[in-house]
Structure formats: C-alpha cells, structure tokens
Design a protein around this motif. Structure first.
Motif, mmCIF file in Angstrom:
data_model
loop_
_atom_site.group_PDB
_atom_site.id
_atom_site.type_symbol
_atom_site.label_atom_id
_atom_site.label_comp_id
_atom_site.label_asym_id
_atom_site.label_seq_id
_atom_site.Cartn_x
_atom_site.Cartn_y
_atom_site.Cartn_z
ATOM 1 N N ASP A 2 4.296 7.586 1.218
ATOM 2 C CA ASP A 2 5.425 7.024 0.637
ATOM 3 C C ASP A 2 5.316 5.526 0.061
ATOM 4 O O ASP A 2 5.637 5.255 -0.997
ATOM 5 C CB ASP A 2 6.530 6.936 1.439
ATOM 6 N N ASP A 3 4.152 4.688 0.872
ATOM 7 C CA ASP A 3 3.929 3.582 0.585
ATOM 8 C C ASP A 3 3.201 3.449 -0.856
ATOM 9 O O ASP A 3 3.170 2.639 -1.485
ATOM 10 C CB ASP A 3 3.116 2.623 1.632
ATOM 11 N N GLN A 4 2.076 4.388 -1.009
ATOM 12 C CA GLN A 4 1.448 4.865 -2.014
ATOM 13 C C GLN A 4 2.167 5.026 -3.342
ATOM 14 O O GLN A 4 2.055 4.424 -4.379
ATOM 15 C CB GLN A 4 0.392 5.890 -1.629
ATOM 16 N N GLU A 6 5.447 4.291 -3.682
ATOM 17 C CA GLU A 6 6.261 3.104 -4.174
ATOM 18 C C GLU A 6 5.390 2.168 -4.883
ATOM 19 O O GLU A 6 5.869 1.477 -5.802
ATOM 20 C CB GLU A 6 6.735 2.710 -2.960
ATOM 21 N N LYS A 7 4.145 2.126 -4.387
ATOM 22 C CA LYS A 7 3.282 1.029 -5.384
ATOM 23 C C LYS A 7 2.967 1.583 -6.588
ATOM 24 O O LYS A 7 2.899 1.081 -7.700
ATOM 25 C CB LYS A 7 1.926 0.936 -4.691
ATOM 26 N N SER A 17 12.565 4.093 -6.851
ATOM 27 C CA SER A 17 12.707 4.589 -5.623
ATOM 28 C C SER A 17 12.087 5.876 -5.357
ATOM 29 O O SER A 17 12.004 6.647 -6.508
ATOM 30 C CB SER A 17 14.123 4.538 -5.229
ATOM 31 N N GLU A 21 10.112 14.434 -1.455
ATOM 32 C CA GLU A 21 8.849 15.000 -1.452
ATOM 33 C C GLU A 21 9.156 16.277 -2.125
ATOM 34 O O GLU A 21 10.109 17.017 -1.634
ATOM 35 C CB GLU A 21 7.945 14.950 -0.464
ATOM 36 N N TYR A 31 6.190 14.164 -5.720
ATOM 37 C CA TYR A 31 7.427 13.425 -5.614
ATOM 38 C C TYR A 31 8.454 13.295 -6.760
ATOM 39 O O TYR A 31 8.098 13.124 -7.857
ATOM 40 C CB TYR A 31 7.056 12.079 -5.056
#
Length: 310
Positions: A2-4, A6-7, A17, A21, A31
């Motif tokens: 999720d962090d990847q 978001e980046k 946002s 998934e 996603y």
C-alpha cells in the motif's frame, strides 16, 4: 505494498488515495485508486517476471491508435501503469456464452484489423521510455523460439526445462512450419470474461495486455479457443462458432489457421505451464500433478506435430 501504491499515485495528483486492492496475482498487483476526483486503476509489478511498463505501452497504443475499446491510459511508469476506472470492468465478470463470444470475436478482429500493416516483424512489444517499440523478428518461427527461451528461464527453476528445450528444438529444426502464416498484428493474448466485458451498447471493452505479442492473428484466436472454450465442460460448440462468426464479420481468419492448431497448442502448453506456477492459482498440493499432466500433453502434441512434418 500500500505504501508503494500511495507513492505511485502521489506522482500524478495533488490529492490521492488507495480505495481497494482488486487483484493480487503474481507477477502483478492491481488497485483501485482516486486521483484528485478521478477513479483510476493501477497495475504494478510484484515479481521479477512483471513487465507492467511494457503492458502499459501496449494498452496506450490500443487506446490511441485503434478503435478496439479499452480504458484510457493516464500514465505509464517504470514499474506500473494507470488507467481510468471503468465500471464495466470492475463489476463481476460475465459468463462465456454465445453472445459474449460473438462480441469478443468482433473486438479481437477489430484489434487485428486496425494493427495490420503497423509492424514490420513479430515479437514482444516493449516500452522504450516514451512509446511502444518492437525488437522485431523477420519470421514468426524466430519469435516463437525466443518465447520458448523466455519461458525456459522460469520453467528451469521448477524442473520443466526439458519440455521448453524440446519445443524450441522442434521449431529450430523446422523453421518453415509457419510459412504463409499471415502478417503480424497486435494480439491481446488472453481474452476471457475477466479481461473483456460487454458494455450496455452491445460492444466490448478490454483490459490486461500482459500476454500481448505482435504475432499472426491465429495465435490470438487459439489462445482464446484452446483454454477457455475447448477445455471447458461448460462451453459447447455454439460458443466457438459464435466467436469465429464474430471475428469473420470483421475480417477473415488467415488461411490454414485450422491446420496449424497443433502448432499453436504446442506453444500454449509451454506458456500455460509457466502460468501454473507463476500465478499460483492452483492449490500447491496439486500444482506438481497438474504441471506434470501439462508437460505430458505438451510432449503428446509435439509427437503429433512431428508426424505431420517429418
């Protein structure tokens, strides 16, 4: 992961946002996201065999250079691509029936017709950083040999290098089996209801160009018919007939496509053997048994095609 994601999405909007998934099937994750006020879909590499950037360029090419319906592409990055989210795609997949098969045949033939004459050889389409490129082979047989070597790299790690070697050797020793196969066209490579949905207007919209190749039209035809029509007990011959009728309502299938079915079946067995292990859609306890069964079918098909050319 999720962090990847978001980046990634933060690169393309001031307010973004991750909604949910959609798929986690190696070598990718997919996603649904929001970019400012726009819903979108991100497909990102999650395995060394992933090539989302290549796929993104293919999808972008289809969206901009053909009339085959696909979601619009927002961006292509080094390990991902983003498309507009279309409700027809997100909803539950439809069943394979004659109506879907006819529409799918029309969509495929439209893609092939719109890309006929666009490529000067056969092979794997790639992202060159800004657009679609192709390291083209003059013959389809040469491209097939390259694909066999590509699959071998992975299959060797699972104990199936020998079958890939045998298939490669056959085509290397019989370079003329695909003579007269037809011109190169862009092939989707994996048409089924999860990748091609019917729209309310009666047409189709497609996604997922992971298996795209510049190949003869018959390659795409048998990549659909073999695994999703012929191998399914729930599908009868009316579906295959509807698919062929849909295709031929747009353009004719190439001469000899039926006679070359065993050759395409041979290619497919090797590719599907890789997918069995890479995508992990089968219970691990059954994977080796199914893999050995697929390997046996590949060798049987190899014996069949040898009888026709030796």
């Amino acid at each position: 992961m999720d962090d990847q994601i978001e980046k990634i999405v933060a690169q393309y909007s001031t307010a973004s946002s991750v909604i949910r998934e959609l798929h986690d099937v190696p070598p990718y994750r997919v996603y649904e996201v929001e970019l400012d006020t726009q819903r979108a879909v991100v497909k990102v590499d999650d395995h060394r065999r992933g090539h989302a950037a290549d796929e993104g360029r293919v999808h972008e090419y289809v969206a901009t250079e053909t009339t085959a319906s696909v979601p619009e592409v927002i961006a292509v990055g080094s390990d991902h691509y983003i498309t507009v989210c279309r409700d027809e795609i997100v909803r539950e997949a439809t069943q394979i029936d004659p109506g879907w098969a006819h529409a799918a045949g029309v969509w495929m033939a439209t893609l092939h017709g719109d890309t006929a004459g666009a490529f000067d050889g056969f092979g794997q389409p790639r992202n060159d950083g800004t657009s679609l490129s192709l390291a083209a082979h003059d013959t389809w047989t040469d491209a097939v040999i390259e694909r066999s070597r590509h699959h071998r790299q992975y299959l060797a790690t699972k104990g199936y290098a020998d079958v890939a070697d045998a298939v490669e050797a056959f085509f290397r020793d019989h370079p003329c089996v695909f003579d007269g196969v037809g011109e190169p066209v862009l092939c989707h490579g994996d048409i089924h209801p999860e990748h091609l949905s019917r729209t309310s207007e009666g047409g189709c919209i497609a996604i997922d160009f992971e298996h795209a190749l510049v190949a003869p039209a018959a390659y795409d035809y048998w990549r659909t018919v073999m695994p999703y029509f012929e191998a399914s007990d729930a599908v009868d011959e009316t579906v295959t007939r509807a698919f062929q009728d849909g295709y031929e309502s747009v353009r004719p299938l190439p001469n000899g496509f039926e006679e070359r079915r065993p050759l395409y079946r041979l290619l497919n067995w090797v590719a599907f053997l890789e997918s069995l292990y890479l995508q992990q859609n089968v219970d691990p306890d059954k994977r080796e048994e199914i893999g050995d069964w697929m390997q046996t079918r590949a060798y049987e098909t190899l014996s069949e095609v040898r009888e026709t050319v030796d």
